[in-house]
Design an enzyme around this catalytic site. Structure first.
Site, PDB file in Angstrom:
ATOM      1  N   SER A  46      -0.395   0.084   0.595  1.00 57.63           N
ATOM      2  CA  SER A  46      -0.489   1.055   1.352  1.00 57.63           C
ATOM      3  C   SER A  46       0.347  -0.070   2.310  1.00 57.63           C
ATOM      4  O   SER A  46       0.532   1.262   4.202  1.00 57.63           O
ATOM      5  CB  SER A  46      -1.386  -0.531   1.802  1.00 57.63           C
ATOM      6  N   ASP A  70      -4.067  -7.417  11.736  1.00 59.01           N
ATOM      7  CA  ASP A  70      -4.666  -8.647  10.138  1.00 59.01           C
ATOM      8  C   ASP A  70      -3.774  -9.558   9.439  1.00 59.01           C
ATOM      9  O   ASP A  70      -5.105 -10.446   8.669  1.00 59.01           O
ATOM     10  CB  ASP A  70      -4.971  -7.051   9.570  1.00 59.01           C
ATOM     11  N   HIS A 127      -0.703  -6.864   6.268  1.00 56.31           N
ATOM     12  CA  HIS A 127       0.331  -5.813   6.780  1.00 56.31           C
ATOM     13  C   HIS A 127       1.105  -6.034   8.267  1.00 56.31           C
ATOM     14  O   HIS A 127       1.262  -6.187   8.143  1.00 56.31           O
ATOM     15  CB  HIS A 127      -0.406  -4.437   6.928  1.00 56.31           C
TER      16      HIS A 127
END
Length: 337
Positions: A82, A247, A250
Site C-alpha cells: 500500500s 488512518d 499510512h
C-alpha cells in the site's frame, strides 16, 4: 542493545536461509506470541489502514521535456504494498510514485512513463505476480523499478527467510529483463502511534532485522537498497499528525514526500544521472564493507544506500538529498503515454 556485528550475523543467517529455500527465523517466536496477542488486538482496533482505493498516477511525467530532446522517455515501474501504491492520500501527485517520476523527469530532462502495479495489503509473496504484470504485457521492460515491501510481512508474521527469498527472486527477474532495481526496505513499524509496548519495541526490532536481511538479498541479486526505517522513524514519531495520514497508519502527503526525497538520489544514481562520485567519502561515513555489515549499518542509519561492488563487498553511501520539483517544473498532471 545488539551491536552492528551481531545484527549483521542475524541478517546473514536469514539471507542464507532464504537462498537455501528454508523458512529461517520467524517474525514472531512462540515465546513472544502469547505476550503480544493482546497488544495486536488492541492495535487492530485503531490501526487497519484506509480501505480507499489509492489514486491512479500512471502516465507520462515531464511531457514538456519531450519537445527538447529526441531521446525516448524513461520507463519507471513501481511494485509493492500500500505504501508503494500511495494509499492514504487523495491526489495522484502526492503518491510516492508520482513524486519520483516527477523528480526523475526533472533531473534527466526527459519524459518519464510511469506504471504502478503495487497492491495494498500485498506481502512479498505477491511480488512474482506483480513482476509478471510489468514484464508480461508485451511492452518494454522498465528502465528502473522501485519496490517498497515488508510492512505486511511483519504484521502477518511471514518468516523472514521466505520474505527475503520472494524479494530476491523478484529482483533477479527484473535484472534479467535489463531493469535497474531500487528497493525501499521495510519501514519502522514501531512508529505507528496506536501500537503500544511491548509490541512497539518488538515491531521496531523485527522491522530492522527484516530490512537488513532484505538488503543482503537485494544487493546479492543485483539491486540497490535505500533504508527508510530509521530515517522516517524518528521523524514520524516526532510529527505523527503531519507525517501520518488520517488512518494513523499510512503516510500523509508530507510523509510520502519525505520518503521520496530519500529514494530519489539512489533512483537517479542507478541510471547514472546523479551528480555525485560513486567513490565513498570517509567524511560522510561512507565505505566499502562486507555486505552483511553494510546491511546492518544501513538498517540503523536511515537514507543509506547499499549497492554491490565486488562480492562479498558492498558500497555504503549517504547521498545528498535535493528538494522535489514542483508540479509546474514537471508538467503534472500526467498524460497518457
Amino acid at each position: 542493545m545488539p551491536t552492528t556485528l551481531s545484527r549483521a550475523r542475524v541478517a546473514r543467517r536469514i539471507a542464507t536461509a532464504a537462498a537455501l529455500g528454508g523458512s529461517g527465523i520467524g517474525l514472531l517466536g512462540v515465546a513472544a506470541a502469547g505476550l503480544l496477542l493482546t497488544e495486536v488486538r488492541l492495535a487492530r482496533r485503531t490501526v487497519g489502514g484506509s480501505k480507499d482505493t489509492p489514486p491512479g498516477a500512471d502516465g507520462r511525467y515531464g511531457a514538456a521535456f519531450g519537445h527538447r530532446t529526441d531521446r525516448a522517455p524513461l520507463r519507471l515501474g513501481f511494485i509493492g504494498d500500500s505504501t508503494a501504491a500511495g494509499q492514504g492520500v487523495r491526489r495522484a501527485r502526492e503518491t510516492p510514485g508520482a513524486l519520483l517520476a516527477s523528480g526523475l523527469a526533472a533531473l534527466s530532462e526527459r519524459p518519464v512513463d510511469f506504471r504502478n502495479v503495487a497492491l495494498p495489503g500485498a506481502q512479498s509473496d505477491d511480488l512474482e505476480r506483480q513482476v509478471g504484470l510489468l514484464l508480461g504485457d508485451g511492452t518494454e521492460a522498465p528502465d528502473v523499478c522501485v519496490i517498497m515491501i515488508g510492512a505486511n510481512d511483519v504484521t502477518h508474521r511471514m518468516p523472514m527467510a521466505r520474505s527475503v527469498r520472494h524479494l530476491s527472486d523478484a529482483v533477479r527477474r527484473l535484472r534479467a529483463a535489463g531493469c535497474e532495481v531500487v528497493v525501499g526496505t521495510c519501514p519502522d513499524m514501531g512508529t505507528i502511534e496506536p501500537v503500544y509496548q511491548p509490541l512497539r519495541w518488538v515491531a521496531r526490532r523485527l522491522s530492522r532485522q527484516l530490512a537488513a536481511a532484505q538488503t543482503i538479498g537485494v544487493v546479492e541479486s543485483g539491486g540497490r537498497t535505500v533504508s527508510l526505517g530509521d530515517l522516517l522513524g524518528p521523524e514520524f514519531e516526532a510529527r505523527p499528525r503531519e507525517l501520518f495520514g488520517p488512518d494513523n497508519y499510512h503516510p500523509s502527503a508530507e510523509g510520502y514526500a519525505t520518503a521520496a526525497m530519500a529514494v530519489l538520489p539512489t533512483l537517479c544514481a542507478s541510471l547514472g544521472l546523479w551528480p555525485e562520485s560513486e567513490r565513498p567519502e570517509e567524511a560522510r561515513r561512507e565505505g566499502i564493507l562486507p555486505v552483511e555489515q553494510a546491511a546492518a549499518q544501513a538498517a540503523s542509519e536511515g537514507g543509506t544506500e547499499v549497492a554491490a561492488t565486488r562480492a562479498p563487498w558492498a558500497l555504503l553511501k549517504h547521498r545528498r538529498r535535493r528538494r522535489l520539483p514542483s508540479t509546474e517544473e514537471t508538467d503534472q498532471p500526467p498524460v497518457a503515454p
